[in-house]
Design a protein around this motif. Structure first.
Motif, PDB file in Angstrom:
ATOM      1  N   TYR A  25       0.812  -1.225   0.000  1.00 11.73           N
ATOM      2  CA  TYR A  25       0.000   0.000   0.000  1.00 11.73           C
ATOM      3  C   TYR A  25       0.848   1.279   0.000  1.00 11.73           C
ATOM      4  N   PRO A  26       1.854   1.424   0.876  1.00 10.89           N
ATOM      5  CA  PRO A  26       2.650   2.661   0.825  1.00 10.89           C
ATOM      6  C   PRO A  26       3.368   2.846  -0.507  1.00 10.89           C
ATOM      7  N   VAL A  29       0.810   4.206  -2.979  1.00 11.66           N
ATOM      8  CA  VAL A  29       0.469   5.612  -2.741  1.00 11.66           C
ATOM      9  C   VAL A  29       1.572   6.533  -3.257  1.00 11.66           C
ATOM     10  N   ASN A  30       2.828   6.145  -3.085  1.00  8.07           N
ATOM     11  CA  ASN A  30       3.962   6.995  -3.476  1.00  8.07           C
ATOM     12  C   ASN A  30       4.592   6.588  -4.803  1.00  8.07           C
ATOM     13  N   MET A  31       3.881   5.887  -5.638  1.00  2.84           N
ATOM     14  CA  MET A  31       4.450   5.377  -6.877  1.00  2.84           C
ATOM     15  C   MET A  31       4.948   6.498  -7.785  1.00  2.84           C
ATOM     16  N   HIS A  32       4.253   7.616  -7.816  1.00  3.82           N
ATOM     17  CA  HIS A  32       4.657   8.698  -8.721  1.00  3.82           C
ATOM     18  C   HIS A  32       5.983   9.337  -8.297  1.00  3.82           C
ATOM     19  N   THR A  33       6.352   9.252  -7.026  1.00  2.00           N
ATOM     20  CA  THR A  33       7.622   9.825  -6.575  1.00  2.00           C
ATOM     21  C   THR A  33       8.763   8.812  -6.590  1.00  2.00           C
ATOM     22  N   LEU A  34       8.465   7.533  -6.635  1.00  2.00           N
ATOM     23  CA  LEU A  34       9.507   6.514  -6.580  1.00  2.00           C
ATOM     24  C   LEU A  34      10.173   6.270  -7.926  1.00  2.00           C
ATOM     25  N   GLY A  35       9.443   6.423  -8.993  1.00  2.00           N
ATOM     26  CA  GLY A  35      10.009   6.248 -10.316  1.00  2.00           C
ATOM     27  C   GLY A  35      10.286   4.792 -10.668  1.00  2.00           C
ATOM     28  N   THR A  36      11.250   4.593 -11.556  1.00  2.00           N
ATOM     29  CA  THR A  36      11.568   3.270 -12.066  1.00  2.00           C
ATOM     30  C   THR A  36      12.191   2.381 -10.993  1.00  2.00           C
ATOM     31  N   ASP A  37      13.031   2.960 -10.141  1.00  2.00           N
ATOM     32  CA  ASP A  37      13.651   2.169  -9.072  1.00  2.00           C
ATOM     33  C   ASP A  37      12.598   1.635  -8.106  1.00  2.00           C
TER      34      ASP A  37
END
Length: 65
Positions: A25-26, A29-37
């Motif tokens: 879940y976390p 929620v933060n997928m757009h800030t995590l990027g490809t890594d």
């Protein structure tokens, strides 16, 4: 009252996979800030989770007898 060991094993497997999927879940929620890594880390974590499920399934731990 005594219960069969299979009930305990099934409950432990359920809790293990349920708790592990909560960790997704976390990341979602933060997928757009995590990027490809971040996506790669999620894929590795999910792959390990699926391999564990397949292993338990093939060993017969998920079957009621």
């Amino acid at each position: 009252a005594q219960f069969k060991v299979g009930y305990y094993l099934y409950a432990i497997l359920f809790l293990m996979f349920d708790v592990e999927t909560v960790f997704l879940y976390p990341w979602a929620v933060n997928m757009h800030t995590l990027g490809t890594d971040g996506l790669l880390c999620i894929a590795v974590f999910f792959g390990i989770l699926v391999l564990g499920l397949v292993y338990a399934w093939r060993k017969g731990a998920l079957e009621w007898k």
